[in-house]
Design a protein around this motif. Structure first.
Motif, PDB file in Angstrom:
ATOM      1  N   CYS A  41       0.821  -1.207   0.000  1.00 11.05           N
ATOM      2  CA  CYS A  41       0.000   0.000   0.000  1.00 11.05           C
ATOM      3  C   CYS A  41       0.858   1.261   0.000  1.00 11.05           C
ATOM      4  O   CYS A  41       0.514   2.264  -0.627  1.00 11.05           O
ATOM      5  CB  CYS A  41      -0.933   0.002   1.211  1.00 11.05           C
ATOM      6  SG  CYS A  41      -2.245  -1.251   1.122  1.00 11.05           S
ATOM      7  N   ARG A  44       2.068   1.783  -3.663  1.00  9.91           N
ATOM      8  CA  ARG A  44       1.147   1.617  -4.797  1.00  9.91           C
ATOM      9  C   ARG A  44       1.088   2.859  -5.680  1.00  9.91           C
ATOM     10  O   ARG A  44       1.273   2.789  -6.905  1.00  9.91           O
ATOM     11  CB  ARG A  44      -0.248   1.254  -4.294  1.00  9.91           C
ATOM     12  CG  ARG A  44      -1.251   1.028  -5.441  1.00  9.91           C
ATOM     13  CD  ARG A  44      -2.616   0.660  -4.915  1.00  9.91           C
ATOM     14  NE  ARG A  44      -2.599  -0.674  -4.324  1.00  9.91           N
ATOM     15  CZ  ARG A  44      -2.855  -0.934  -3.043  1.00  9.91           C
ATOM     16  NH1 ARG A  44      -3.107   0.065  -2.219  1.00  9.91           N
ATOM     17  NH2 ARG A  44      -2.839  -2.163  -2.594  1.00  9.91           N
ATOM     18  N   ASP A  45       0.824   4.015  -5.100  1.00 11.12           N
ATOM     19  CA  ASP A  45       0.699   5.233  -5.906  1.00 11.12           C
ATOM     20  C   ASP A  45       2.031   5.604  -6.546  1.00 11.12           C
ATOM     21  O   ASP A  45       2.081   6.022  -7.710  1.00 11.12           O
ATOM     22  CB  ASP A  45       0.196   6.386  -5.037  1.00 11.12           C
ATOM     23  CG  ASP A  45      -1.243   6.197  -4.582  1.00 11.12           C
ATOM     24  OD1 ASP A  45      -1.939   5.347  -5.176  1.00 11.12           O
ATOM     25  OD2 ASP A  45      -1.665   6.879  -3.633  1.00 11.12           O
ATOM     26  N   ALA A  48       2.884   3.560  -9.673  1.00 10.92           N
ATOM     27  CA  ALA A  48       2.149   3.951 -10.872  1.00 10.92           C
ATOM     28  C   ALA A  48       2.869   5.098 -11.574  1.00 10.92           C
ATOM     29  O   ALA A  48       3.000   5.113 -12.810  1.00 10.92           O
ATOM     30  CB  ALA A  48       0.728   4.362 -10.500  1.00 10.92           C
ATOM     31  N   VAL A  49       3.363   6.057 -10.797  1.00  7.42           N
ATOM     32  CA  VAL A  49       4.095   7.191 -11.353  1.00  7.42           C
ATOM     33  C   VAL A  49       5.424   6.726 -11.946  1.00  7.42           C
ATOM     34  O   VAL A  49       5.795   7.103 -13.063  1.00  7.42           O
ATOM     35  CB  VAL A  49       4.345   8.263 -10.269  1.00  7.42           C
ATOM     36  CG1 VAL A  49       5.236   9.375 -10.803  1.00  7.42           C
ATOM     37  CG2 VAL A  49       3.024   8.825  -9.765  1.00  7.42           C
ATOM     38  N   GLY A  74       4.049  14.582  -6.244  1.00  9.88           N
ATOM     39  CA  GLY A  74       3.400  13.619  -5.366  1.00  9.88           C
ATOM     40  C   GLY A  74       4.288  12.537  -4.806  1.00  9.88           C
ATOM     41  O   GLY A  74       3.895  11.846  -3.869  1.00  9.88           O
ATOM     42  N   HIS A  81      10.531   3.558  -2.734  1.00  9.69           N
ATOM     43  CA  HIS A  81      10.208   3.704  -4.156  1.00  9.69           C
ATOM     44  C   HIS A  81      11.447   4.177  -4.926  1.00  9.69           C
ATOM     45  O   HIS A  81      11.535   3.983  -6.138  1.00  9.69           O
ATOM     46  CB  HIS A  81       9.044   4.681  -4.354  1.00  9.69           C
ATOM     47  CG  HIS A  81       9.210   5.982  -3.662  1.00  9.69           C
ATOM     48  ND1 HIS A  81       8.923   6.157  -2.328  1.00  9.69           N
ATOM     49  CD2 HIS A  81       9.660   7.187  -4.112  1.00  9.69           C
ATOM     50  CE1 HIS A  81       9.174   7.405  -1.988  1.00  9.69           C
ATOM     51  NE2 HIS A  81       9.632   8.035  -3.042  1.00  9.69           N
TER      52      HIS A  81
END
Length: 227
Positions: A41, A44-45, A48-49, A74, A81
């Protein structure tokens, strides 16, 4: 990510449940309010980027790809990441150079292997920054390294050793942005030396993220600091 409080590190692993997906697992890092977020979690965002930039990249300069990715709106200042940014940027540059037949599937494979060893906050708990295994995964995919191989595994481990040294030399406090730059420099040098593949290395990098560092930027002690 939940309440904005400073993180708390437990001295011993605890049974924790992710506030988003409910996954129960052993973990160490929570906020004072008791919020815990699992690695899936948490990333996750960001993934995607990262995927959007890396898979679309056309440059053969891994450091340019990484710089573009890290500047995406963001994305947090710190976090694992950055391991995916480093590994994805290097593999995308090699794919774009064309001589090694690297594909998007190889980039995805690096991401899958990175997921096994890159976990947020564990650079301090184990001494292993996730960027090191991420770039190690790149060399492993390129050489076919696996347990039991000879030169391929030695080459991969040597790459990880050099990346780890570059990271350790910049620690105090940790900075994922600086780690990406330094790690890619080390990896690109060894890519040329160990595998005979020469890609451009960007010089004169000036960090634009210093003001966002939650633990305090190293300032002039960092080679990428804007003076």
């Amino acid at each position: 990510m939940v309440c904005g409080s400073a993180l708390s590190y437990a001295e011993r692993a605890e049974e924790l449940s992710c506030v988003y997906c409910g996954r129960a697992e052993q973990g160490h890092i929570i906020c004072p309010e008791g919020h815990y977020i699992c690695e899936v979690c948490h990333n996750r965002d960001a993934m995607a980027v990262i995927g959007d930039v890396v898979y679309r990249a056309e440059s053969i300069n891994a450091m340019d790809i990484a710089g573009l990715t890290m500047s995406a709106p963001g994305l947090p200042m710190l976090g694992c990441h950055h391991a995916y940014i480093a590994g994805g940027s290097l593999m995308a540059a090699i794919r774009n150079e064309g001589s090694r037949g690297v594909t998007d599937a190889d980039i995805s494979e690096v991401f899958k292997r990175t997921e096994k060893q890159a976990h947020g906050g564990y650079c301090g708990l184990t001494g292993v920054c996730g960027i090191a295994p991420a770039l190690g995964a790149c060399f492993a995919v390129l050489t076919g390294s696996r347990c039991g191989t000879d030169e391929a595994q030695r080459t991969t481990m040597e790459a990880v050793t050099r990346v780890t040294r570059a990271i350790a030399d910049l620690t105090g406090p940790s900075c994922c942005k600086a780690y990406v730059w330094a790690s890619l420099e080390a990896a690109l040098e060894y890519l040329r030396e160990g595998l005979g593949l020469e890609l451009p290395v960007r010089t004169g990098i000036v960090c634009e993220h210093s003001h966002k560092h939650p633990h305090g930027c190293r300032g002039p002690r960092c080679p990428y600091f804007r003076s």
